[in-house]
Scaffold this motif. Structure first.
Motif, PDB file in Angstrom:
ATOM      1  N   THR B 123       0.839  -1.207   0.000  1.00 35.38           N
ATOM      2  CA  THR B 123       0.000   0.000   0.000  1.00 35.38           C
ATOM      3  C   THR B 123       0.874   1.257   0.000  1.00 35.38           C
ATOM      4  O   THR B 123       0.355   2.361  -0.110  1.00 35.38           O
ATOM      5  CB  THR B 123      -0.924   0.036   1.242  1.00 35.38           C
ATOM      6  N   VAL B 243      -0.780   9.002  13.450  1.00 37.00           N
ATOM      7  CA  VAL B 243      -0.807   8.506  12.070  1.00 37.00           C
ATOM      8  C   VAL B 243       0.426   9.090  11.366  1.00 37.00           C
ATOM      9  O   VAL B 243       0.969  10.104  11.817  1.00 37.00           O
ATOM     10  CB  VAL B 243      -2.148   8.944  11.413  1.00 37.00           C
ATOM     11  N   ILE B 244       0.881   8.443  10.309  1.00 33.48           N
ATOM     12  CA  ILE B 244       2.003   8.981   9.522  1.00 33.48           C
ATOM     13  C   ILE B 244       1.656  10.418   9.094  1.00 33.48           C
ATOM     14  O   ILE B 244       0.558  10.663   8.585  1.00 33.48           O
ATOM     15  CB  ILE B 244       2.221   8.128   8.249  1.00 33.48           C
ATOM     16  N   HIS B 245       2.581  11.343   9.294  1.00 30.03           N
ATOM     17  CA  HIS B 245       2.337  12.736   8.891  1.00 30.03           C
ATOM     18  C   HIS B 245       2.190  12.825   7.373  1.00 30.03           C
ATOM     19  O   HIS B 245       2.841  12.091   6.631  1.00 30.03           O
ATOM     20  CB  HIS B 245       3.500  13.611   9.353  1.00 30.03           C
ATOM     21  N   GLN B 246       1.346  13.750   6.917  1.00 29.88           N
ATOM     22  CA  GLN B 246       1.095  13.785   5.473  1.00 29.88           C
ATOM     23  C   GLN B 246       2.317  14.218   4.650  1.00 29.88           C
ATOM     24  O   GLN B 246       2.368  13.936   3.452  1.00 29.88           O
ATOM     25  CB  GLN B 246      -0.155  14.595   5.120  1.00 29.88           C
ATOM     26  N   GLN B 249       3.832  10.662   4.234  1.00 29.10           N
ATOM     27  CA  GLN B 249       2.949   9.775   3.470  1.00 29.10           C
ATOM     28  C   GLN B 249       3.231   9.908   1.965  1.00 29.10           C
ATOM     29  O   GLN B 249       3.314  11.018   1.432  1.00 29.10           O
ATOM     30  CB  GLN B 249       1.487  10.158   3.751  1.00 29.10           C
ATOM     31  N   ASP B 250       3.395   8.782   1.285  1.00 29.70           N
ATOM     32  CA  ASP B 250       3.621   8.736  -0.174  1.00 29.70           C
ATOM     33  C   ASP B 250       5.024   9.195  -0.579  1.00 29.70           C
ATOM     34  O   ASP B 250       5.310   9.276  -1.769  1.00 29.70           O
ATOM     35  CB  ASP B 250       2.583   9.565  -0.956  1.00 29.70           C
ATOM     36  N   ASN B 284       3.652   3.484   5.894  1.00 24.41           N
ATOM     37  CA  ASN B 284       2.216   3.204   6.058  1.00 24.41           C
ATOM     38  C   ASN B 284       1.769   1.972   5.271  1.00 24.41           C
ATOM     39  O   ASN B 284       0.703   1.959   4.660  1.00 24.41           O
ATOM     40  CB  ASN B 284       1.373   4.424   5.658  1.00 24.41           C
ATOM     41  N   GLU B 285       2.586   0.924   5.294  1.00 25.79           N
ATOM     42  CA  GLU B 285       2.195  -0.358   4.685  1.00 25.79           C
ATOM     43  C   GLU B 285       1.153  -1.026   5.586  1.00 25.79           C
ATOM     44  O   GLU B 285       1.392  -1.236   6.788  1.00 25.79           O
ATOM     45  CB  GLU B 285       3.433  -1.243   4.497  1.00 25.79           C
ATOM     46  N   CYS B 286       0.034  -1.371   5.004  1.00 24.42           N
ATOM     47  CA  CYS B 286      -1.103  -1.951   5.753  1.00 24.42           C
ATOM     48  C   CYS B 286      -0.700  -3.136   6.620  1.00 24.42           C
ATOM     49  O   CYS B 286      -1.046  -3.198   7.798  1.00 24.42           O
ATOM     50  CB  CYS B 286      -2.155  -2.382   4.730  1.00 24.42           C
ATOM     51  N   TYR B 289       0.988  -2.806  10.247  1.00 23.88           N
ATOM     52  CA  TYR B 289       0.354  -2.313  11.477  1.00 23.88           C
ATOM     53  C   TYR B 289       0.501  -3.368  12.583  1.00 23.88           C
ATOM     54  O   TYR B 289       0.880  -3.048  13.698  1.00 23.88           O
ATOM     55  CB  TYR B 289      -1.126  -2.005  11.250  1.00 23.88           C
TER      56      TYR B 289
END
Lengths: 313, 313
Positions: B123, B243-246, B249-250, B284-286, B289
């Motif tokens: 992801t 959560v991962i900061h934006q 992310q990506d 943020n790999e699903c 978690y």
């Protein structure tokens, strides 16, 4: 059309005293789960004079990291399932739907919560959508659309009669789902968490103002009205033989015209759309593989609404 | 450095007679599942003189639409688990790993398949990565990188000793995983299907040429070497609080520097990275978690390799 709407007579509507904000109806759609948990942690029980209830609606599915355990909870709120007798073989989600109906409804009764907002995610590139069962919740779309610039905001209208409405938000006197994507199932993204939190804050601010006597101007909103679903092409054994074409992938709400590619078969052939021009949505939604839906198609219509103000009890 | 590599002496390496292409090791990573099924439908058993075996490796997990049924299959290929006695309580995936080891290995033996390629999705926004257990498979990265323009191609090097290597590709004499994203679990995207198919075609073409006597020039490849994992911040009960900061992310493979934001807490605070400059991946790999991994960090190194040609049997 806009002119006509502004000329419409002011309408008085009953106040919104209480609102329920629900998450985890699908256990692997994480934005709602974490928004609700944070609101509970912050003991967020009032927004001005409006009381706020927060509910994690399918805790077993959340714990399992799955959409549901035995049956899709968000298909369990029809009159038939809500009144079906509970036996040993009743799926967990039907029992849970009846519990939620007792807590937040009963559906169709004077005791039901005034407004029910259910938080969802999609793997489709849909931005932020308000899914409305009836057209009278368009105000909320307008409020969010006018104030949220970071993602596109759209209304999707299903127009299902209340008794057959199967989704949780049908339990409230008013209700809508907030559907935001793309976000993979089982993943929480900060950008989507923030946008949903902002949409909820805007809604609660509007409700406070409205309850305290503010009136709102009329206007128009565009809404996408469901027309039909399209399945994947399948072989004689029923197995899908193609994937969404990359020109359609991520292009939810971009007008689909006859001749546009919609599928690529696994052997490389391209299949084209035939039919009237319509707007695709829920394109390549993960949970719809088992429902045999590759994408939905909608018409876009403009709706007008009159100025409104609160009617005192 | 490049100059030095070109000056290195030509190396003769054993021919690749057979290759195994595997998918469905994680049942909800669909690209490999559908690539393998299509190759089986096309009865793809040869690429020139190279024989090709295709395997759907975890069919129960594929049928369930889950990563695994009882235990992550791609952690089952250590010497310890491959030689553990089967009892009634042995998880399905350990049994299946032993079956696959009998079919494609045995690991470390002369009978093992010459090259094992396992197809994965993430992801995370990682483009196409070759995950290499040892550094000698860099050629493949170079071949794919030189010919595939639609996505970034990168090598990730784990450098785990063979006996402790836990992933399927360690069963082959040579092996690597192709890891492509972002794609949600349970979703198949055409763009990713096409890019993986192209990468496999390029690899098989190269193997055919190589087997028939072509030699290849030396060169350099950059590879990301695993340094450490970073977990989410947690409360006293062990629950993630952020959560991962934006900004992160990506942004896999974008250099992370001390002071860069990495997490946003659910109450809105920003947490920053402290430490040496490193490259994040699997952000943020699903599936991570449950493994308590928010992202991995790597060093980037340049490796050179000599010209190679095939050594006749």
């Amino acid at each position: 059309l806009l002119y006509w709407a502004q000329q419409m007579e002011r309408t008085s509507v009953p106040p919104i005293h209480n609102v329920a904000i629900c998450g985890g109806t699908h256990g692997n759609e994480l934005t709602g789960v974490y928004i609700v948990r944070e609101m509970q942690k912050q003991k967020m029980e009032k927004a001005g004079s409006v009381s706020v209830t927060t509910v994690e609606t399918n805790p077993r599915a959340v714990a399992a990291g799955r959409r549901y355990t035995e049956m899709d909870l968000n298909r369990c709120f029809t009159d038939v399932l809500l009144s079906s007798p509970i036996t040993e073989s009743t799926p967990y989600e039907v029992r849970r739907a009846q519990e939620l109906n007792a807590q937040l409804g009963p559906k169709g009764s004077a005791e039901a919560v005034d407004l029910l907002i259910d938080l969802h995610n999609t793997t489709s590139n849909m931005g932020l959508c308000l899914i409305l069962l009836v057209i009278d919740s368009l105000y909320y779309t307008k409020i969010i659309e006018n104030n949220l610039s970071s993602v596109p905001v759209r209304a999707i209208q299903l127009d299902i009669p209340s008794s057959k409405a199967y989704s949780l938000e049908s339990v409230g006197k008013h209700g809508f789902a907030i559907e935001v994507g793309p976000q993979p199932n089982g993943v929480l993204r900060a950008d989507i968490f923030n946008v949903v939190k902002e949409a909820l804050d805007l809604t609660l601010q509007w409700l406070q103002k409205f309850s305290s006597g503010h009136s709102f101007e009329g206007g128009t909103v565009e809404a996408y009205t469901f027309v039909k679903s399209v399945d994947y092409p399948r072989d004689s054994a029923g197995k899908a033989t193609a994937v969404i074409h990359q020109n359609l992938q991520d292009n939810d709400f971009k007008l689909l015209r006859s001749g546009d590619p919609i599928f690529q078969t696994f052997s490389g052939d391209i299949l084209k759309y035939e039919g009237e021009d319509l707007y695709p949505f829920f394109v390549n939604e993960c949970a719809y593989y088992e429902k045999k839906i590759a994408f939905h198609l909608a018409q876009r219509k403009t709706y007008s609404f009159p100025p409104i103000s609160v009617k005192n009890d």
